[in-house]
Write an enzyme that holds these catalytic residues in place. Sequence first.
Site, PDB file in Angstrom:
ATOM      1  N   ASP A  76      21.769  32.304  -5.168  1.00  0.00           N
ATOM      2  CA  ASP A  76      21.079  33.162  -4.202  1.00  0.00           C
ATOM      3  C   ASP A  76      19.717  33.533  -4.799  1.00  0.00           C
ATOM      4  OD1 ASP A  76      21.731  34.915  -6.199  1.00  0.00           O
ATOM      5  OD2 ASP A  76      22.998  36.210  -4.977  1.00  0.00           O
ATOM      6  N   ASP A 249      30.683  32.012   1.417  1.00  0.00           N
ATOM      7  CA  ASP A 249      30.984  32.435   0.056  1.00  0.00           C
ATOM      8  C   ASP A 249      31.552  33.836   0.140  1.00  0.00           C
ATOM      9  OD1 ASP A 249      28.153  33.687   0.522  1.00  0.00           O
ATOM     10  OD2 ASP A 249      28.938  34.699  -1.245  1.00  0.00           O
ATOM     11  N   CYS A 287      53.428  27.418  -1.008  1.00  0.00           N
ATOM     12  CA  CYS A 287      52.198  27.091  -1.739  1.00  0.00           C
ATOM     13  C   CYS A 287      52.515  26.110  -2.863  1.00  0.00           C
ATOM     14  CB  CYS A 287      51.597  28.375  -2.309  1.00  0.00           C
ATOM     15  SG  CYS A 287      50.112  28.102  -3.284  1.00  0.00           S
ATOM     16  N   CYS A 289      50.428  25.518  -5.484  1.00  0.00           N
ATOM     17  CA  CYS A 289      49.550  25.746  -6.644  1.00  0.00           C
ATOM     18  C   CYS A 289      50.373  25.853  -7.930  1.00  0.00           C
ATOM     19  CB  CYS A 289      48.698  27.003  -6.437  1.00  0.00           C
ATOM     20  SG  CYS A 289      49.499  28.553  -6.892  1.00  0.00           S
ATOM     21  N   CYS A 292      52.471  29.111  -8.170  1.00  0.00           N
ATOM     22  CA  CYS A 292      53.668  29.173  -7.326  1.00  0.00           C
ATOM     23  C   CYS A 292      54.724  28.144  -7.743  1.00  0.00           C
ATOM     24  CB  CYS A 292      53.282  28.984  -5.860  1.00  0.00           C
ATOM     25  SG  CYS A 292      52.393  30.405  -5.208  1.00  0.00           S
ATOM     26  N   HIS A 318      46.102  31.084  -7.873  1.00  0.00           N
ATOM     27  CA  HIS A 318      46.781  31.106  -6.569  1.00  0.00           C
ATOM     28  C   HIS A 318      45.805  31.435  -5.432  1.00  0.00           C
ATOM     29  CE1 HIS A 318      49.466  31.791  -3.272  1.00  0.00           C
ATOM     30  NE2 HIS A 318      48.822  32.938  -3.075  1.00  0.00           N
TER      31      HIS A 318
END
Length: 393
Positions: A76, A249, A287, A289, A292, A318
């Site tokens: 930014d 974002d 999930c 991931c 998990c 996660h």
Amino acid sequence: MGVCHTAHGSFQTPAFMPVGTQATVKGMTPEELEGLGAEIILANTYHLYLRPGHERVRRFGGLHPFMHWNRPLLTDSGGFQVFSLNSLVKVSRNGVEFQSHLDGSRHFLGPEKAIEIQQALGADIIMCLDECTSYPATQETAEQSLRITLEWARRCQEAHRAPEQALFGIVQGGMYADLREKSAEALIQIGFDGYALGGLSVGEDKDTLFRVVAHTTPLLPEDRPRYLMGVGLVEDILEAVQQGVDMFDCVLPTRNARNGALFARFGKIIIKNAKYADDPFPVDPDCSCYTCRNYSRAYLRHLFLADEILALRLNTIHNLHFYLQFMRELRQALAEDRFGCFIDAFRARVPGESLRDPREEDELGPSPSQRGRAHFSQKQSCALAQPNLLKNL
Ligand SMILES: [Zn+2]
């Protein structure tokens, strides 16, 4: 949906950019981010300018080698943090004077300086310096602020000397339809590689936010990326994608993870709650991931209450997976022309406001009424965003 090409590879849109404020997405290595499917991340110019300093980063060849991230990167302009982290700022046509929140030292940020710093940092996408119009603001104040933003945009474009860096303009204009139109028109005339919607998610209510998004997004070129800055609740991303927004974002997945708030397909889990003390299930049984697949809610709760570093890491893995998987599924739905069904399924699965961040609402306070100040007459469009097959930067 589409693909954006940059000097450090491509990213698919609609894209979610995890935030790496200090040139790191807190707790994650770049390899872990790549493994989670992050294709582009964001770093904050204000923080990196103050520490470690853009000249130091330049000597290391820019942020990519400095932080060991070889994929697309966006910075930014620094303006938003100058205004939000400092109570003593002095704005003039030339730029803004501010005091460092770290040591009180005095600094000046103008359009040319914002470009110079971002050039030293070397991100693939850089942003024009803008003044984020305060909220609420009268039409006169918003207009004055917009005038400065447009002058800065022209000067940023003139100062921009690195063709490998894409420069985005930022649409301001407060919550006023005519000012947003004027802003979009002027920026398009200057000509940028992409266009962002700024000055939103600053305390206005959701109806106002999406009236502005629905009104402004169609004014921006379809063959250029359209970036809605700082909006990041998944239900808001869904809504904005419907309006044709390509990039997002937000600190929400990472910040919430560190605070022990975990996203799941059925809502949100506050991991410190006593009801998870003996819970053998993963955060979200659906999930896939790393967290998990390997850890129970009971173990995550224990780590969190014991202030263990691993808690922050596992929670972040996660939550980022949740967001990036959501974006993958969203893009898949767009590609298969079933976005409407995707939205219906999402709304049926997630009851009401359950993904909202209660702490965030506390910080923002109640939204003031917009009655009498909403200048939008256009009804919010629910048409599916036209897919943009290829967006070249
Ligand atoms: Zn998970």
